[in-house]
Write a protein that holds these residues in place. Structure first.
Motif, PDB file in Angstrom:
ATOM      1  N   MET A   1       0.983  -1.155   0.055  1.00  0.00           N
ATOM      2  CA  MET A   1      -0.008  -0.089   0.023  1.00  0.00           C
ATOM      3  C   MET A   1       0.907   1.243   0.137  1.00  0.00           C
ATOM      4  SD  MET A   1      -2.906   1.304   2.754  1.00  0.00           S
ATOM      5  CE  MET A   1      -3.953  -0.037   2.473  1.00  0.00           C
ATOM      6  N   PHE A   2       0.594   2.130  -0.992  1.00  0.00           N
ATOM      7  CA  PHE A   2       1.412   3.483  -0.999  1.00  0.00           C
ATOM      8  C   PHE A   2       0.529   4.380   0.032  1.00  0.00           C
ATOM      9  CE2 PHE A   2       1.814   1.705  -5.423  1.00  0.00           C
ATOM     10  CZ  PHE A   2       3.109   1.456  -5.369  1.00  0.00           C
ATOM     11  N   VAL A   3       1.298   4.998   0.788  1.00  0.00           N
ATOM     12  CA  VAL A   3       0.622   5.861   1.778  1.00  0.00           C
ATOM     13  C   VAL A   3       1.403   7.338   1.414  1.00  0.00           C
ATOM     14  CG1 VAL A   3       0.289   6.580   4.225  1.00  0.00           C
ATOM     15  CG2 VAL A   3       0.301   3.952   3.144  1.00  0.00           C
ATOM     16  N   GLY A   4       0.638   8.438   1.399  1.00  0.00           N
ATOM     17  CA  GLY A   4       1.407   9.853   1.183  1.00  0.00           C
ATOM     18  C   GLY A   4       0.556  10.803   1.126  1.00  0.00           C
ATOM     19  N   ASP A   5       1.298  11.747   0.521  1.00  0.00           N
ATOM     20  CA  ASP A   5       0.807  13.215   0.608  1.00  0.00           C
ATOM     21  C   ASP A   5       0.523  13.559  -0.716  1.00  0.00           C
ATOM     22  OD1 ASP A   5       3.338  13.975   0.001  1.00  0.00           O
ATOM     23  OD2 ASP A   5       3.647  14.707   1.912  1.00  0.00           O
ATOM     24  N   SER A   6       0.831  15.013  -1.199  1.00  0.00           N
ATOM     25  CA  SER A   6       0.500  15.433  -2.532  1.00  0.00           C
ATOM     26  C   SER A   6       1.678  14.883  -3.516  1.00  0.00           C
ATOM     27  CB  SER A   6       0.365  16.832  -2.672  1.00  0.00           C
ATOM     28  OG  SER A   6       1.613  17.387  -2.100  1.00  0.00           O
ATOM     29  N   MET A   7       2.524  14.400  -3.013  1.00  0.00           N
ATOM     30  CA  MET A   7       3.812  13.994  -3.868  1.00  0.00           C
ATOM     31  C   MET A   7       3.275  12.528  -4.310  1.00  0.00           C
ATOM     32  SD  MET A   7       7.228  15.419  -2.386  1.00  0.00           S
ATOM     33  CE  MET A   7       6.772  15.193  -0.497  1.00  0.00           C
ATOM     34  N   THR A   8       2.661  11.683  -3.578  1.00  0.00           N
ATOM     35  CA  THR A   8       2.323  10.502  -3.894  1.00  0.00           C
ATOM     36  C   THR A   8       0.961  10.099  -4.372  1.00  0.00           C
ATOM     37  OG1 THR A   8       3.458   9.581  -1.767  1.00  0.00           O
ATOM     38  CG2 THR A   8       1.621   8.206  -2.819  1.00  0.00           C
ATOM     39  N   ILE A   9      -0.022  11.163  -4.165  1.00  0.00           N
ATOM     40  CA  ILE A   9      -1.300  10.804  -5.044  1.00  0.00           C
ATOM     41  C   ILE A   9      -1.129  11.372  -6.499  1.00  0.00           C
ATOM     42  CG2 ILE A   9      -2.109  13.132  -4.178  1.00  0.00           C
ATOM     43  CD1 ILE A   9      -5.130  12.274  -4.269  1.00  0.00           C
ATOM     44  N   GLY A  10      -0.378  12.562  -6.392  1.00  0.00           N
ATOM     45  CA  GLY A  10      -0.167  13.213  -8.077  1.00  0.00           C
ATOM     46  C   GLY A  10      -1.293  13.953  -8.312  1.00  0.00           C
ATOM     47  N   SER A  11      -1.205  14.508  -9.579  1.00  0.00           N
ATOM     48  CA  SER A  11      -2.346  15.429  -9.922  1.00  0.00           C
ATOM     49  C   SER A  11      -2.359  15.080 -11.497  1.00  0.00           C
ATOM     50  CB  SER A  11      -2.065  16.823  -9.741  1.00  0.00           C
ATOM     51  OG  SER A  11      -0.951  17.455 -10.457  1.00  0.00           O
ATOM     52  N   THR A  12      -3.719  15.586 -12.101  1.00  0.00           N
ATOM     53  CA  THR A  12      -4.065  15.334 -13.468  1.00  0.00           C
ATOM     54  C   THR A  12      -2.959  15.462 -14.220  1.00  0.00           C
ATOM     55  OG1 THR A  12      -6.203  16.166 -12.936  1.00  0.00           O
ATOM     56  CG2 THR A  12      -5.491  16.110 -15.290  1.00  0.00           C
ATOM     57  N   GLY A  13      -2.574  14.452 -15.124  1.00  0.00           N
ATOM     58  CA  GLY A  13      -1.384  14.278 -16.057  1.00  0.00           C
ATOM     59  C   GLY A  13      -0.039  13.737 -15.491  1.00  0.00           C
ATOM     60  N   ASP A  14      -0.100  13.453 -14.421  1.00  0.00           N
ATOM     61  CA  ASP A  14       1.168  12.846 -13.756  1.00  0.00           C
ATOM     62  C   ASP A  14       1.365  11.559 -14.249  1.00  0.00           C
ATOM     63  OD1 ASP A  14       1.882  15.162 -12.667  1.00  0.00           O
ATOM     64  OD2 ASP A  14       1.447  14.536 -10.446  1.00  0.00           O
ATOM     65  N   PHE A  15       2.369  10.823 -14.173  1.00  0.00           N
ATOM     66  CA  PHE A  15       2.620   9.292 -14.226  1.00  0.00           C
ATOM     67  C   PHE A  15       2.440   8.927 -12.688  1.00  0.00           C
ATOM     68  CE2 PHE A  15       5.121  10.676 -18.059  1.00  0.00           C
ATOM     69  CZ  PHE A  15       4.568   9.365 -18.985  1.00  0.00           C
ATOM     70  N   THR A  16       3.024   9.616 -11.739  1.00  0.00           N
ATOM     71  CA  THR A  16       3.253   9.337 -10.409  1.00  0.00           C
ATOM     72  C   THR A  16       4.313   8.361 -10.117  1.00  0.00           C
ATOM     73  OG1 THR A  16       1.805   7.518 -10.020  1.00  0.00           O
ATOM     74  CG2 THR A  16       0.641   9.565  -9.847  1.00  0.00           C
ATOM     75  N   TRP A  17       4.897   8.403  -9.175  1.00  0.00           N
ATOM     76  CA  TRP A  17       5.934   7.104  -8.572  1.00  0.00           C
ATOM     77  C   TRP A  17       5.618   6.080  -8.448  1.00  0.00           C
ATOM     78  CZ3 TRP A  17       6.414   4.862  -4.078  1.00  0.00           C
ATOM     79  CH2 TRP A  17       5.608   5.300  -2.777  1.00  0.00           C
ATOM     80  N   ARG A  18       4.102   5.966  -8.030  1.00  0.00           N
ATOM     81  CA  ARG A  18       3.402   4.857  -7.733  1.00  0.00           C
ATOM     82  C   ARG A  18       3.472   4.013  -9.206  1.00  0.00           C
ATOM     83  NH1 ARG A  18      -1.673   5.517  -7.687  1.00  0.00           N
ATOM     84  NH2 ARG A  18      -1.639   7.927  -7.828  1.00  0.00           N
ATOM     85  N   TYR A  19       3.162   4.583 -10.251  1.00  0.00           N
ATOM     86  CA  TYR A  19       3.316   3.898 -11.561  1.00  0.00           C
ATOM     87  C   TYR A  19       4.659   3.337 -11.854  1.00  0.00           C
ATOM     88  CZ  TYR A  19       3.648   4.127 -16.783  1.00  0.00           C
ATOM     89  OH  TYR A  19       3.937   3.798 -18.006  1.00  0.00           O
ATOM     90  N   ARG A  20       5.849   4.265 -11.487  1.00  0.00           N
ATOM     91  CA  ARG A  20       7.084   4.005 -11.580  1.00  0.00           C
ATOM     92  C   ARG A  20       7.211   2.691 -10.849  1.00  0.00           C
ATOM     93  NH1 ARG A  20       7.936   7.216 -16.194  1.00  0.00           N
ATOM     94  NH2 ARG A  20       7.614   9.407 -15.664  1.00  0.00           N
ATOM     95  N   MET A  21       6.787   2.565  -9.668  1.00  0.00           N
ATOM     96  CA  MET A  21       7.301   1.480  -8.976  1.00  0.00           C
ATOM     97  C   MET A  21       6.420   0.185  -9.333  1.00  0.00           C
ATOM     98  SD  MET A  21       8.530   0.105  -6.221  1.00  0.00           S
ATOM     99  CE  MET A  21       9.150   1.296  -5.318  1.00  0.00           C
ATOM    100  N   TRP A  22       5.139   0.297  -9.885  1.00  0.00           N
ATOM    101  CA  TRP A  22       4.448  -0.809 -10.499  1.00  0.00           C
ATOM    102  C   TRP A  22       5.066  -1.252 -11.491  1.00  0.00           C
ATOM    103  CZ3 TRP A  22       1.896  -0.022 -15.536  1.00  0.00           C
ATOM    104  CH2 TRP A  22       1.141  -1.069 -15.894  1.00  0.00           C
ATOM    105  N   GLN A  23       5.643  -0.221 -12.405  1.00  0.00           N
ATOM    106  CA  GLN A  23       6.528  -0.905 -13.743  1.00  0.00           C
ATOM    107  C   GLN A  23       7.472  -1.843 -13.162  1.00  0.00           C
ATOM    108  OE1 GLN A  23       7.332   3.017 -15.623  1.00  0.00           O
ATOM    109  NE2 GLN A  23       6.533   2.209 -17.316  1.00  0.00           N
ATOM    110  N   HIS A  24       8.552  -1.034 -12.077  1.00  0.00           N
ATOM    111  CA  HIS A  24       9.633  -1.828 -11.619  1.00  0.00           C
ATOM    112  C   HIS A  24       9.162  -3.037 -11.084  1.00  0.00           C
ATOM    113  CE1 HIS A  24      13.432  -2.077  -9.721  1.00  0.00           C
ATOM    114  NE2 HIS A  24      12.973  -2.628  -8.593  1.00  0.00           N
ATOM    115  N   LEU A  25       8.372  -3.334 -10.197  1.00  0.00           N
ATOM    116  CA  LEU A  25       7.970  -4.642  -9.777  1.00  0.00           C
ATOM    117  C   LEU A  25       7.556  -5.556 -10.543  1.00  0.00           C
ATOM    118  CD1 LEU A  25       5.844  -3.398  -6.461  1.00  0.00           C
ATOM    119  CD2 LEU A  25       8.322  -4.356  -6.429  1.00  0.00           C
ATOM    120  N   ASN A  26       6.654  -5.157 -11.646  1.00  0.00           N
ATOM    121  CA  ASN A  26       6.344  -6.089 -12.840  1.00  0.00           C
ATOM    122  C   ASN A  26       7.679  -6.470 -13.545  1.00  0.00           C
ATOM    123  OD1 ASN A  26       3.917  -5.722 -12.553  1.00  0.00           O
ATOM    124  ND2 ASN A  26       3.352  -4.420 -14.336  1.00  0.00           N
TER     125      ASN A  26
END
Length: 244
Positions: A1-26
């Protein structure tokens, strides 16, 4: 589970670091896993609400978008929620990036550190073997411009390191992530605080490095330059795409 603030939720048009982690784990993790959490959207700046589904890569599957993050939310807000969220979503690993919003608007370093300890206690009440990686407050434009605020961030990071050392156990380990290597606000953020595509990679890399080194999860995060931004979600291995 990703837990965070604005740097984690991201905003419209972002990839987010959550996306980068998903790619990496895959790409690197051999075992099955699930990304869990009660939320899946981005922050919508125009409306000021977390309702956007406009990720930079529309191929980022909804089940992998799950998180517990919010614009303007910190340790103060997440500590009361985490027990129920861990229990309800059966989370066993937490990747946590919080603190800047607390220090900026709500609590001082000592109070914020107390909320860290409450967060850990409540998570463990829900899942005694839960483990977590904790990100310190990373360099940002306000800390650079305001010496007193910068000192408060440094003090909190010291207290966060102490909390991680004091509270970590064999059966419920806590890792203190390193500040992302190469983090410079000019290139790693788009506004002095929130991560640019390059900053997203650096944040994901810091979490991935901690998990790989301490727990053998995945592999080293691949090196890339600040202008590398290839959308590879569609080419990832399908083995982890069933993660709800």
């Amino acid at each position: 589970m990703f837990v965070g603030d604005s740097m984690t939720i991201g905003s419209t048009g972002d990839f987010t670091w959550r996306y980068r982690m998903w790619q990496h784990l895959n790409a690197t993790f051999d075992g099955p896993y699930r990304i869990v959490g009660p939320r899946h959207t981005l922050h919508e700046p125009a409306a000021g609400v977390p309702t956007s589904t406009a990720y930079a890569d529309p191929g980022f599957p909804e089940e992998a978008r799950r998180h517990l993050a919010g614009w303007g939310e910190g340790w103060l807000h997440m500590a009361p929620l985490i027990g129920d969220m861990v229990r309800r979503h059966e989370a066993d690993t937490l990747l946590v990036s919080l603190g800047l919003i607390d220090l900026g608007f709500y609590t001082n370093a000592e109070q914020t550190a107390e909320n860290v300890r409450e967060f850990v206690a409540r998570a463990r009440e829900a899942a005694p073997h839960v483990r977590a990686v904790l990100m310190p407050v990373i360099p940002n434009v306000r800390a650079a411009a305001d010496a007193a605020f910068g000192a408060e961030c440094e003090r909190f990071n010291e207290l966060l390191a102490k909390a991680a050392a004091d509270l970590s156990t064999l059966h419920s380990p806590l890792l203190l992530a390193s500040e992302p290597c190469g983090w410079e606000t000019g290139s790693a953020t788009y506004d002095g605080t929130h991560p640019s595509p390059w900053g997203e990679r650096l944040l994901a890399g810091a979490f991935a490095g901690a998990m790989h080194q301490a727990w053998g999860v995945g592999g080293p995060y691949p090196a890339a330059g600040p202008h590398a931004d290839v959308v590879s979600g569609g080419s990832m291995s399908p083995r982890a795409r069933t993660a709800p």
